[in-house]
Design an enzyme around this catalytic site. Structure first.
Site, PDB file in Angstrom:
ATOM      1  N   LYS A  32       0.798  -1.197   0.208  1.00 39.32           N
ATOM      2  CA  LYS A  32      -0.091  -0.005   0.019  1.00 39.32           C
ATOM      3  C   LYS A  32       0.557   0.908   0.152  1.00 39.32           C
ATOM      4  O   LYS A  32       0.575   2.268  -0.544  1.00 39.32           O
ATOM      5  CB  LYS A  32      -0.782   0.485   1.256  1.00 39.32           C
ATOM      6  CG  LYS A  32      -1.962   1.118   1.159  1.00 39.32           C
ATOM      7  CD  LYS A  32      -2.396   1.491   3.038  1.00 39.32           C
ATOM      8  CE  LYS A  32      -1.147   1.397   3.986  1.00 39.32           C
ATOM      9  NZ  LYS A  32      -2.257   1.695   5.393  1.00 39.32           N
ATOM     10  N   THR A  33       1.459   1.269   0.685  1.00 44.51           N
ATOM     11  CA  THR A  33       2.445   2.376   0.546  1.00 44.51           C
ATOM     12  C   THR A  33       3.335   2.469  -0.414  1.00 44.51           C
ATOM     13  O   THR A  33       3.460   4.206  -0.657  1.00 44.51           O
ATOM     14  CB  THR A  33       3.616   2.396   2.239  1.00 44.51           C
ATOM     15  OG1 THR A  33       3.214   1.984   3.298  1.00 44.51           O
ATOM     16  CG2 THR A  33       4.694   3.665   2.375  1.00 44.51           C
ATOM     17  N   ASP A 218      -4.537   8.598   3.298  1.00 47.36           N
ATOM     18  CA  ASP A 218      -4.040   6.737   3.905  1.00 47.36           C
ATOM     19  C   ASP A 218      -5.204   6.675   4.912  1.00 47.36           C
ATOM     20  O   ASP A 218      -5.330   7.343   5.531  1.00 47.36           O
ATOM     21  CB  ASP A 218      -3.224   6.930   3.689  1.00 47.36           C
ATOM     22  CG  ASP A 218      -2.081   5.437   4.063  1.00 47.36           C
ATOM     23  OD1 ASP A 218      -2.888   4.220   4.177  1.00 47.36           O
ATOM     24  OD2 ASP A 218      -1.315   5.486   4.450  1.00 47.36           O
ATOM     25  N   GLU A 219      -5.139   5.366   5.146  1.00 46.90           N
ATOM     26  CA  GLU A 219      -5.649   4.824   6.423  1.00 46.90           C
ATOM     27  C   GLU A 219      -6.820   5.064   6.921  1.00 46.90           C
ATOM     28  O   GLU A 219      -7.630   5.870   7.216  1.00 46.90           O
ATOM     29  CB  GLU A 219      -4.879   5.197   7.779  1.00 46.90           C
ATOM     30  CG  GLU A 219      -2.984   4.701   7.831  1.00 46.90           C
ATOM     31  CD  GLU A 219      -3.525   3.209   8.113  1.00 46.90           C
ATOM     32  OE1 GLU A 219      -4.382   2.772   7.922  1.00 46.90           O
ATOM     33  OE2 GLU A 219      -2.587   2.916   8.195  1.00 46.90           O
ATOM     34  N   GLN A 249      -8.606  -2.963   9.307  1.00 44.18           N
ATOM     35  CA  GLN A 249      -7.801  -2.876   9.960  1.00 44.18           C
ATOM     36  C   GLN A 249      -8.143  -1.776  10.841  1.00 44.18           C
ATOM     37  O   GLN A 249      -7.290  -0.730  11.543  1.00 44.18           O
ATOM     38  CB  GLN A 249      -6.409  -2.868   9.213  1.00 44.18           C
ATOM     39  CG  GLN A 249      -5.820  -3.868   8.861  1.00 44.18           C
ATOM     40  CD  GLN A 249      -4.686  -3.276   8.273  1.00 44.18           C
ATOM     41  OE1 GLN A 249      -3.402  -2.558   9.141  1.00 44.18           O
ATOM     42  NE2 GLN A 249      -4.355  -3.656   6.524  1.00 44.18           N
ATOM     43  N   ARG A 607       1.314  -8.314  10.986  1.00 42.46           N
ATOM     44  CA  ARG A 607       2.559  -7.625  11.573  1.00 42.46           C
ATOM     45  C   ARG A 607       3.492  -8.354  11.005  1.00 42.46           C
ATOM     46  O   ARG A 607       4.671  -7.532  10.790  1.00 42.46           O
ATOM     47  CB  ARG A 607       2.983  -6.382  12.590  1.00 42.46           C
ATOM     48  CG  ARG A 607       1.846  -5.696  13.117  1.00 42.46           C
ATOM     49  CD  ARG A 607       1.345  -4.535  12.089  1.00 42.46           C
ATOM     50  NE  ARG A 607       0.245  -5.294  11.173  1.00 42.46           N
ATOM     51  CZ  ARG A 607      -0.032  -4.856  10.082  1.00 42.46           C
ATOM     52  NH1 ARG A 607       0.899  -3.839   9.362  1.00 42.46           N
ATOM     53  NH2 ARG A 607      -1.104  -4.513   9.467  1.00 42.46           N
TER      54      ARG A 607
END
Length: 726
Positions: A32-33, A218-219, A249, A607
């Site tokens: 994603k980043t 983002d997020e 998330q 993670r």
DNA sequence: CGAAAGGCTCTTTTT
DNA sequence: GAGCCTTTCG
């Protein structure tokens, strides 16, 4: 530079779809980043768009900083014109510039959580209620909810239906008054006032709309309604809005993040291009499948197909220890074992937990065994007394009407101005509708006033107050010619803070902290005085927890599950996998909150790249008392073939290794001394009194179902520590 | 009137 | 176990 090298087809689509709204649903570890940074790079490098026309919103300042670094490599220094930051930081900048249109003075200061609580507490008192009866935190949360739904006090009171809401409404109204008087804003105001600014001032809005051709968020699953509205307003001219998120998330609903934003987005922008990023590049198959099993149990959820080409990997280890100390010891000794084997180093490992209090036992174990660790305490640095003191002095220089900062500094170092004097000053200031600073000014300078109008202070107190005022005025007078560091030094010098802090407890350490704050101030020395000070103060208030996290330090990371979002580690331990902790007890009566706990667990597991340990303790100290807990319900959602409950992770005996048992095996077989039958009254340390509903002998033990007040629990007799009541 | 010492309560997560 | 508030002492 090839912007597209190594992007998979959906990633590439996400990067290239630059016309119109785009919704990217990105699973954990799906790159994603990279997609976001490459998208910006694509816009700038290949489409020739000036970064000045792009806004990218991140969840933390750290994420913003990282994106900036990567973009610097991809695109070069022209990226400095990009608008990049958290919603709060970006809004603060907008309000400093254009806030006047909604009566926001450009010298406003931002109140953090604790400032907010103390101001609300004052609000409760001054509205005539009792802060003991109405917990300030609860009122604060209700006010925050109102602001997050863009309700001003009037609108809130129109919608309030209960007595509590009536109280909140009144406090809210007064609290806003207090904020206004002290020329300060809380976190929610930053967002709400910016929306108000745009709504009430089409010209201002139009200026920003014309500037931002492209918006990225983002997020997105953790945005609230105000943030959504902000993006909607800003993006309504060009409609090039790209939002990235993962509903699974979403872990900030308690901060009024609203998952419905994702649904609203598709509704508000029917031509949205949907991109799914489902290939995971981070975790082993075992880890990904374990995580999927856990998250699949959520009802309110669209299922998605995550997959990976990575190795199968090892099963997830489920470990039970006897106490939290043993739990911590297990984490340390297992990490040391992995390091000794040469497979990993300390920096590859992280221990995650639900509540901050859990870090203590871990820290103690790491200290005892000399294993290097780093505790993620970004904001707590800024919550330290000495830091808040200095920041309060500096806030006062920017905005002397800030009552919180004035009363924080007026007797630090001790000058002999106690609570009585402060209360008198505060009360008088209020009665003449002035800020405490203005009141001090009147006190010191106007002899013409009727003596009865002024409160009586004895000569010693009067002199001290005048001296304090003079000090503040002197520093303010010089502040326009001093950069941030020079002002910092002047404050220290004039206040006598160095001598004060060094003579107290932990003086050296506290002074070091002050000096560390000074290095932060150095970042702003090149700006003109007022700009530099404002930027510095905004930064220290809007700092987020993980902002101080440095992955390059070769030490084990201790971190809350919330903070861990967005990070990745080869080896992850999640400790405290117990009912009441994860899921947290406060979520037990609300299915929606329970689903969020599950997502939190999912975030933690995803993670990990290679190894996951889910650890729980048989008993644990909570608030001094030792409590017996049951394994988390989330553990039972993992099929047994994906877990290893004994063996593979401890091939070699280590002297540190505690006795480890599987949670689904008998731990401490105890002779059953108690015979129970249906209808018996029993007592349990955690659940209270209850009645036995069923009793089923199993091997040497028995499964007992007990109806407690409000909850029916299935317990194993040998572990439940039930007391029979006569 | 201010500072230090003891008693009370409540414990999630944080921009 | 910690922070906050109240009480007590100087």
């Amino acid at each position: 530079m090839d912007v597209f090298a190594s992007l998979n087809p959906p990633q590439r689509e996400a990067v290239e779809s630059i016309d119109g709204p785009v919704l990217i649903l990105a699973g954990p570890g799906s790159g994603k980043t990279r997609v976001i940074t490459h998208r910006v790079a694509y816009l700038v490098k290949l489409c020739g768009i000036n970064p000045y026309h792009i806004m990218a919103v991140t969840f933390t300042n750290k994420a913003a900083r990282e994106m900036e670094e990567r973009l610097n490599l991809l695109v070069g220094s022209s990226i400095k014109d990009l608008t990049l930051g958290t919603f709060h930081a970006i809004c603060a900048r907008i309000l400093r510039r254009d806030g006047e249109a909604v009566a926001v003075d450009s010298r406003f200061v931002i109140n953090d959580r604790s400032d907010q609580i103390s101001l609300i507490k004052r609000g409760i008192q001054e509205t005539g209620f009792d802060p003991k009866q109405y917990v300030p935190e609860a009122i604060a949360s209700a006010i925050s909810a109102a602001k997050s739904h863009m309700l001003d006090p009037m609108e809130y009171r129109e919608t309030s239906h209960s007595y509590f809401e009536e109280v909140v409404g009144r406090v809210y109204e007064h609290y806003q008054q207090l904020l206004k008087e002290s020329n300060s804003l809380d976190f929610d105001d930053l967002l709400m006032k910016t929306v108000q600014l745009f709504r009430k001032n089409p010209k201002v809005l139009s200026r920003y709309q014309s500037r931002y051709w492209h918006l990225l968020v983002d997020e997105f699953q953790d945005t609230n309604i105000v943030q959504y509205e902000l993006i909607k307003l800003l993006g309504s001219k060009y409609r090039n809005i790209c939002v990235v998120g993962d509903p699974d998330q979403s872990i900030y609903s308690w901060r009024f993040a609203d998952l419905r934003n994702i649904l609203s987005f598709e509704k508000d922008y029917p031509d949205t291009k949907l991109v799914l990023l489902e290939e995971n590049y981070r975790s082993t198959k075992m880890i990904l499948e374990t995580a999927s099993h856990i998250i699949s149990a959520n009802q309110q959820r669209k299922s998605k197909d995550l997959w990976t080409n990575n190795d199968t990997g090892e099963p997830v280890a489920v470990v039970e220890t006897y106490t939290e100390q043993e739990e911590a010891q297990f984490v340390v000794s297992e990490i040391e074992r992995l390091v000794d084997l040469g497979e990993y180093n300390h920096g590859d490992c992280a221990a995650m937990y639900r509540t901050n209090a859990q870090s203590r036992a871990l820290e103690e174990a790491f200290l005892r065994y000399g294993t290097p660790y780093k505790l993620v305490v970004g904001t707590r640095f800024y919550e330290r007394r000495e830091i808040k003191d200095i920041v309060a002095y500096l806030r006062l220089m920017q905005n002397p009407d800030d009552a919180i900062s004035l009363f924080r500094t007026i007797n630090v170092p001790q000058r002999g101005i106690g609570q009585q004097t402060q209360a008198k000053l505060s009360g008088w200031a209020k009665s003449i509708n002035a800020s405490p600073y203005q009141a001090l000014h009147l006190l010191a300078n106007s002899e013409t006033k009727e003596p009865t109008e002024k409160p009586y202070f004895n000569s010693r107190t009067s002199r001290i107050l005048t001296d304090y005022l003079k000090m503040v005025e002197d520093i303010i007078a010089r502040s326009s010619e001093l950069n941030t560091v020079e002002l910092f030094d002047l404050v220290i010098e004039r206040s006598g803070y160095k001598e004060y802090i060094l003579s107290g407890q932990d003086g050296e350490e506290r002074w070091d902290n002050v000096m560390e704050l000074r290095t932060v101030a150095q970042d702003y020395h090149y700006l003109n005085p007022s700009e530099g000070l404002a930027a510095f103060l905004d930064r220290v208030t809007l700092i987020s927890d993980v902002d101080g996290y440095d992955e390059s330090i070769p030490a084990v990371t201790l971190i809350t599950l919330h903070q861990a979002k967005g990070l990745e580690f080869p080896v992850v331990f999640i400790v405290g996998m117990e009912e009441g902790l994860l899921p947290h007890i406060r979520s037990f009566d609300d299915p929606a909150q329970m689903e969020e706990e599950r997502r939190l667990c999912y975030v933690g597991i995803t993670r990990a790249k290679e190894k996951v340990y889910l650890v729980h303790a048989f008993r644990r100290n909570l608030m001094g008392r030792s409590m017996v807990g049951q394994p988390s319900r989330f553990l039972s959602d993992i099929p047994s073939y994906q877990t290893a409950t004994s063996g593979w992770w401890q091939e070699e005996e280590s002297p540190l290794t505690p006795s480890i048992h599987s949670w689904n095996k008998v731990l401490v077989p105890q002779p059953i001394e108690m015979e129970l039958k249906v209808g018996d009254h029993v007592h349990h340390s955690q659940f209270g009194d209850g009645i036995v509903v069923s009793y089923q002998p199993v091997n040497n033990d028995a499964e007992v179902v007990v109806a407690f007040n409000g909850a029916v629990k299935k317990l194993l007799l040998s572990f439940a520590c039930l007391e029979k009541l006569e």
